[in-house]
Write a protein that holds these residues in place. Structure first.
Motif, PDB file in Angstrom:
ATOM      1  N   SER A  56       0.839  -1.209   0.000  1.00  0.00           N
ATOM      2  CA  SER A  56       0.000   0.000   0.000  1.00  0.00           C
ATOM      3  C   SER A  56       0.870   1.253   0.000  1.00  0.00           C
ATOM      4  CB  SER A  56      -0.921  -0.007   1.222  1.00  0.00           C
ATOM      5  OG  SER A  56      -1.838  -1.082   1.156  1.00  0.00           O
ATOM      6  N   GLU A  57       1.974   1.223   0.760  1.00  0.00           N
ATOM      7  CA  GLU A  57       2.897   2.366   0.766  1.00  0.00           C
ATOM      8  C   GLU A  57       3.564   2.522  -0.603  1.00  0.00           C
ATOM      9  OE1 GLU A  57       5.666   1.851   3.919  1.00  0.00           O
ATOM     10  OE2 GLU A  57       4.148   2.004   5.504  1.00  0.00           O
ATOM     11  N   GLN A  58       3.966   1.388  -1.184  1.00  0.00           N
ATOM     12  CA  GLN A  58       4.590   1.430  -2.512  1.00  0.00           C
ATOM     13  C   GLN A  58       3.600   1.956  -3.545  1.00  0.00           C
ATOM     14  OE1 GLN A  58       5.983  -2.384  -3.890  1.00  0.00           O
ATOM     15  NE2 GLN A  58       7.343  -1.507  -5.395  1.00  0.00           N
ATOM     16  N   LYS A  59       2.358   1.518  -3.454  1.00  0.00           N
ATOM     17  CA  LYS A  59       1.319   1.985  -4.374  1.00  0.00           C
ATOM     18  C   LYS A  59       1.115   3.495  -4.229  1.00  0.00           C
ATOM     19  CE  LYS A  59      -3.652   1.859  -5.050  1.00  0.00           C
ATOM     20  NZ  LYS A  59      -4.934   1.448  -4.453  1.00  0.00           N
ATOM     21  N   LEU A  60       1.072   3.984  -2.989  1.00  0.00           N
ATOM     22  CA  LEU A  60       0.900   5.419  -2.756  1.00  0.00           C
ATOM     23  C   LEU A  60       2.057   6.204  -3.362  1.00  0.00           C
ATOM     24  CD1 LEU A  60      -0.722   7.690  -1.405  1.00  0.00           C
ATOM     25  CD2 LEU A  60       0.580   7.262   0.689  1.00  0.00           C
ATOM     26  N   ASN A  61       3.278   5.682  -3.218  1.00  0.00           N
ATOM     27  CA  ASN A  61       4.444   6.332  -3.807  1.00  0.00           C
ATOM     28  C   ASN A  61       4.338   6.377  -5.333  1.00  0.00           C
ATOM     29  OD1 ASN A  61       7.162   7.399  -3.950  1.00  0.00           O
ATOM     30  ND2 ASN A  61       7.829   5.358  -4.520  1.00  0.00           N
ATOM     31  N   PHE A  62       3.936   5.248  -5.927  1.00  0.00           N
ATOM     32  CA  PHE A  62       3.767   5.203  -7.382  1.00  0.00           C
ATOM     33  C   PHE A  62       2.681   6.177  -7.843  1.00  0.00           C
ATOM     34  CE2 PHE A  62       5.460   0.593  -7.950  1.00  0.00           C
ATOM     35  CZ  PHE A  62       6.754   1.081  -7.887  1.00  0.00           C
ATOM     36  N   GLU A  63       1.580   6.248  -7.093  1.00  0.00           N
ATOM     37  CA  GLU A  63       0.475   7.137  -7.469  1.00  0.00           C
ATOM     38  C   GLU A  63       0.907   8.606  -7.432  1.00  0.00           C
ATOM     39  OE1 GLU A  63      -3.423   4.487  -6.128  1.00  0.00           O
ATOM     40  OE2 GLU A  63      -2.479   5.842  -4.694  1.00  0.00           O
ATOM     41  N   ARG A  65       4.014   9.662  -7.861  1.00  0.00           N
ATOM     42  CA  ARG A  65       4.907   9.850  -9.018  1.00  0.00           C
ATOM     43  C   ARG A  65       4.099   9.938 -10.304  1.00  0.00           C
ATOM     44  NH1 ARG A  65       9.138   5.092  -8.268  1.00  0.00           N
ATOM     45  NH2 ARG A  65       9.616   5.663 -10.427  1.00  0.00           N
ATOM     46  N   LEU A  66       3.080   9.099 -10.422  1.00  0.00           N
ATOM     47  CA  LEU A  66       2.233   9.120 -11.620  1.00  0.00           C
ATOM     48  C   LEU A  66       1.517  10.453 -11.752  1.00  0.00           C
ATOM     49  CD1 LEU A  66       0.930   7.671 -14.029  1.00  0.00           C
ATOM     50  CD2 LEU A  66      -0.793   6.770 -12.454  1.00  0.00           C
ATOM     51  N   GLU A  67       1.041  10.975 -10.633  1.00  0.00           N
ATOM     52  CA  GLU A  67       0.344  12.265 -10.666  1.00  0.00           C
ATOM     53  C   GLU A  67       1.273  13.367 -11.179  1.00  0.00           C
ATOM     54  OE1 GLU A  67      -1.887  15.342  -7.529  1.00  0.00           O
ATOM     55  OE2 GLU A  67      -1.310  13.317  -6.899  1.00  0.00           O
ATOM     56  N   GLY A  68       2.535  13.356 -10.715  1.00  0.00           N
ATOM     57  CA  GLY A  68       3.495  14.360 -11.170  1.00  0.00           C
ATOM     58  C   GLY A  68       3.803  14.214 -12.654  1.00  0.00           C
ATOM     59  N   ILE A  69       3.968  12.977 -13.098  1.00  0.00           N
ATOM     60  CA  ILE A  69       4.269  12.738 -14.520  1.00  0.00           C
ATOM     61  C   ILE A  69       3.088  13.143 -15.400  1.00  0.00           C
ATOM     62  CG2 ILE A  69       4.597  10.886 -16.216  1.00  0.00           C
ATOM     63  CD1 ILE A  69       6.448   9.557 -14.181  1.00  0.00           C
ATOM     64  N   GLU A  70       1.875  12.805 -14.973  1.00  0.00           N
ATOM     65  CA  GLU A  70       0.685  13.190 -15.746  1.00  0.00           C
ATOM     66  C   GLU A  70       0.566  14.710 -15.841  1.00  0.00           C
ATOM     67  OE1 GLU A  70      -2.408   9.466 -15.106  1.00  0.00           O
ATOM     68  OE2 GLU A  70      -2.354  11.066 -13.630  1.00  0.00           O
ATOM     69  N   ARG A  71       0.968  15.394 -14.790  1.00  0.00           N
ATOM     70  CA  ARG A  71       0.917  16.857 -14.808  1.00  0.00           C
ATOM     71  C   ARG A  71       1.922  17.416 -15.822  1.00  0.00           C
ATOM     72  NH1 ARG A  71      -1.084  20.727 -11.399  1.00  0.00           N
ATOM     73  NH2 ARG A  71      -0.037  22.735 -11.410  1.00  0.00           N
TER      74      ARG A  71
END
Length: 205
Positions: A56-63, A65-71
């Protein structure tokens, strides 16, 4: 099996003592076996919870990072809406401004010999995101990373869901053990009560 409660014979009292002693020992054995099984389930549950929390922590970290990349992708593609910088629009405005500057420059400058005035647009060319090799490569890299993160998140979601199902199953097994142990303790109390009763009669004979 049953024996007279108040006035059993000596052999009946002996049989009753043997019977209830055996029943008590069997219930105690079942109780200990269930307690060991519960400890095993508890250990499996702790391990599953630890893995689930880590994922869950790893998923939150990925999410994040994904949010920043999508931006960033939205900025480069101009699809981010009002609150995200629109790079293509900024380039378009810069090109328009450069075109107007170039037109004004050409209108005010006259070169001898009929040579054309130097072009501001050629000198200060502003390429689009797709036309510039660096920004185009960066955009492709961001999209590749976006796809990778989305796949990682999907796989983590599946694993977290499986672990949640496992934890639910272990909780049911643990509760079943607890109920079974309560039943065994109740039986042991009943067998011990009957055993004391017939032993008292046997010792008084």
């Amino acid at each position: 099996m049953s024996w007279p409660w108040n006035y059993p014979s000596e052999s009946e009292a002996e049989e009753a003592c043997e019977y209830y002693q055996r029943k008590y020992e069997n219930a105690a054995y079942e109780l200990r076996a269930s307690e060991r099984k519960q400890q095993e389930y508890n250990s499996q549950k702790r391990s599953a919870l630890s893995r689930k929390n880590s994922m869950s922590e790893q998923k939150l970290n990925f999410e994040k990072r994904l949010e920043g990349i999508e931006r960033i992708i939205a900025m480069l593609e101009g699809t981010g809406g009002l609150f995200v910088e629109n790079v293509p629009e900024t380039i378009r405005k810069a090109k328009n401004s450069l075109t107007k500057t170039d037109e004004s420059f050409r209108a005010s400058i006259r070169l001898s010999g009929g040579n054309p005035a130097p072009s501001f647009e050629d000198a200060f060319e502003t390429k689009t995101v797709e036309a510039d090799a660096h920004t185009a490569a960066a955009l492709r890299a961001f999209k590749t990373e976006k796809n990778r993160l989305q796949q990682e998140i999907a796989e983590l979601n599946a694993q977290i869901s499986n672990l949640s199902d496992l934890i639910d199953s272990l909780n049911r097994k643990i509760n079943s053990c607890i109920d079974y142990q309560a039943e065994m303790r109740s039986r042991m109390n009943n067998f011990a009560f009957d055993l004391r009763h017939y032993r008292k009669i046997l010792n008084g004979m």
